[in-house]
Design a protein around this motif. Sequence first.
Motif, PDB file in Angstrom:
ATOM      1  N   HIS A  86       0.852  -1.199   0.000  1.00  0.00           N
ATOM      2  CA  HIS A  86       0.000   0.000   0.000  1.00  0.00           C
ATOM      3  C   HIS A  86       0.894   1.257   0.000  1.00  0.00           C
ATOM      4  O   HIS A  86       0.686   2.165  -0.807  1.00  0.00           O
TER       5      HIS A  86
ATOM      6  N   LYS B 208      -9.585  10.278   6.553  1.00  0.00           N
ATOM      7  CA  LYS B 208      -8.587   9.894   5.541  1.00  0.00           C
ATOM      8  C   LYS B 208      -9.273   9.550   4.218  1.00  0.00           C
ATOM      9  O   LYS B 208      -8.858  10.028   3.158  1.00  0.00           O
TER      10      LYS B 208
ATOM     11  N   LYS C 298      -3.265   9.416  14.051  1.00  0.00           N
ATOM     12  CA  LYS C 298      -4.657   9.047  14.374  1.00  0.00           C
ATOM     13  C   LYS C 298      -5.192   9.962  15.487  1.00  0.00           C
ATOM     14  O   LYS C 298      -5.489   9.502  16.604  1.00  0.00           O
TER      15      LYS C 298
HETATM   16  C1  HEM Z   1      -9.056   5.114   0.107  1.00  0.00           C
HETATM   17  C2  HEM Z   1      -7.800   4.916   0.120  1.00  0.00           C
HETATM   18  C3  HEM Z   1      -7.048   4.529   1.351  1.00  0.00           C
HETATM   19  C4  HEM Z   1      -7.474   3.773   2.425  1.00  0.00           C
HETATM   20  C5  HEM Z   1      -8.844   3.154   2.668  1.00  0.00           C
HETATM   21  C6  HEM Z   1      -6.353   3.637   3.330  1.00  0.00           C
HETATM   22  C7  HEM Z   1      -6.356   2.940   4.514  1.00  0.00           C
HETATM   23  C8  HEM Z   1      -5.232   2.615   5.245  1.00  0.00           C
HETATM   24  C9  HEM Z   1      -5.190   1.778   6.425  1.00  0.00           C
HETATM   25  C10 HEM Z   1      -6.401   1.143   7.074  1.00  0.00           C
HETATM   26  C11 HEM Z   1      -3.907   1.703   6.831  1.00  0.00           C
HETATM   27  C12 HEM Z   1      -3.363   0.901   8.011  1.00  0.00           C
HETATM   28  C13 HEM Z   1      -3.170   1.797   9.225  1.00  0.00           C
HETATM   29  C14 HEM Z   1      -2.586   1.057  10.397  1.00  0.00           C
HETATM   30  O1  HEM Z   1      -2.265  -0.133  10.291  1.00  0.00           O
HETATM   31  O2  HEM Z   1      -2.465   1.692  11.469  1.00  0.00           O
HETATM   32  C15 HEM Z   1      -3.106   2.509   5.925  1.00  0.00           C
HETATM   33  C16 HEM Z   1      -1.738   2.716   6.020  1.00  0.00           C
HETATM   34  C17 HEM Z   1      -1.095   3.769   5.434  1.00  0.00           C
HETATM   35  N1  HEM Z   1      -1.618   4.619   4.466  1.00  0.00           N
HETATM   36 FE1  HEM Z   1      -3.428   4.420   3.585  1.00  0.00          FE
HETATM   37  N2  HEM Z   1      -5.283   4.334   2.796  1.00  0.00           N
HETATM   38  C18 HEM Z   1      -5.681   4.910   1.606  1.00  0.00           C
HETATM   39  C19 HEM Z   1      -4.914   5.757   0.816  1.00  0.00           C
HETATM   40  C20 HEM Z   1      -3.728   6.345   1.249  1.00  0.00           C
HETATM   41  C21 HEM Z   1      -3.089   7.514   0.685  1.00  0.00           C
HETATM   42  C22 HEM Z   1      -3.612   8.283  -0.510  1.00  0.00           C
HETATM   43  C23 HEM Z   1      -1.972   7.765   1.417  1.00  0.00           C
HETATM   44  C24 HEM Z   1      -0.948   8.882   1.319  1.00  0.00           C
HETATM   45  C25 HEM Z   1      -1.070   9.946   0.562  1.00  0.00           C
HETATM   46  C26 HEM Z   1      -1.867   6.752   2.423  1.00  0.00           C
HETATM   47  C27 HEM Z   1      -0.835   6.640   3.321  1.00  0.00           C
HETATM   48  C28 HEM Z   1      -0.682   5.594   4.186  1.00  0.00           C
HETATM   49  C29 HEM Z   1       0.500   5.355   4.998  1.00  0.00           C
HETATM   50  C30 HEM Z   1       1.763   6.217   5.011  1.00  0.00           C
HETATM   51  C31 HEM Z   1       0.242   4.201   5.771  1.00  0.00           C
HETATM   52  C32 HEM Z   1       1.183   3.528   6.775  1.00  0.00           C
HETATM   53  C33 HEM Z   1       0.843   3.985   8.186  1.00  0.00           C
HETATM   54  C34 HEM Z   1       1.508   3.136   9.235  1.00  0.00           C
HETATM   55  O3  HEM Z   1       2.718   3.244   9.427  1.00  0.00           O
HETATM   56  O4  HEM Z   1       0.837   2.362   9.895  1.00  0.00           O
HETATM   57  N3  HEM Z   1      -2.962   5.911   2.302  1.00  0.00           N
HETATM   58  N4  HEM Z   1      -3.945   3.060   4.964  1.00  0.00           N
END
Ligand code: HEM
Length: 140
Positions: A9, A84, A138
């Motif tokens: 992701h 988000k 968060k």
């Molecule tokens: C609809 C689209 C998206 C959904 C539903 C989504 C959802 C999620 C979820 C549920 C996580 C896991 C969080 C965790 O384990 O604590 C995650 C991780 C992450 N997402 Fe997304 N995301 C989306 C799009 C994006 C976009 C566009 C970006 C940045 C511009 C992004 C950046 C990140 C990053 C950096 C993480 C890692 C966070 C960590 O270290 O746990 N995501 N995302």
Amino acid sequence: MYEWIKAFHVMAVIAWMAGMLYLPRLMVYHAEAQIGSIQSETFKLMERRLLKGIINPAMILTWVLGLYLAWTAFGFKGGWLHGKILLVILLSGIHGFLVGRVRAFAEDRNDKSPRFYRIINEVPAVLMALIVILVIVKPF
Ligand code: HEM
């Protein structure tokens, strides 16, 4: 498995954002180029390849993997997650707008100024910063 999906992701996010920050920047220069010039035709090719080869597939992968993470680990619950998803919908809207601009440039009917693209260029950067704060800190 969850950590692997998260890793892919984040890779998809990096590719999508690289393209979303670079494409409007290309358009700043394209809007300054003379219609029919070699520069203008080269920008058309660069824009189409960036969009089709990187930005479109990276956006789809980001969405699919992000929705999977949101569903399996959080059951689509949490204020930060809703915030988000809302911001990612806005980012996807900008993406759609840029697709339209690539088409307009390809048909030599761009009607926007370099300054316009310079301003649009800042929007994905601001959205990206807010999205990363929401998912890492968060706050709610
Ligand atoms: C609809 C689209 C998206 C959904 C539903 C989504 C959802 C999620 C979820 C549920 C996580 C896991 C969080 C965790 O384990 O604590 C995650 C991780 C992450 N997402 Fe997304 N995301 C989306 C799009 C994006 C976009 C566009 C970006 C940045 C511009 C992004 C950046 C990140 C990053 C950096 C993480 C890692 C966070 C960590 O270290 O746990 N995501 N995302």
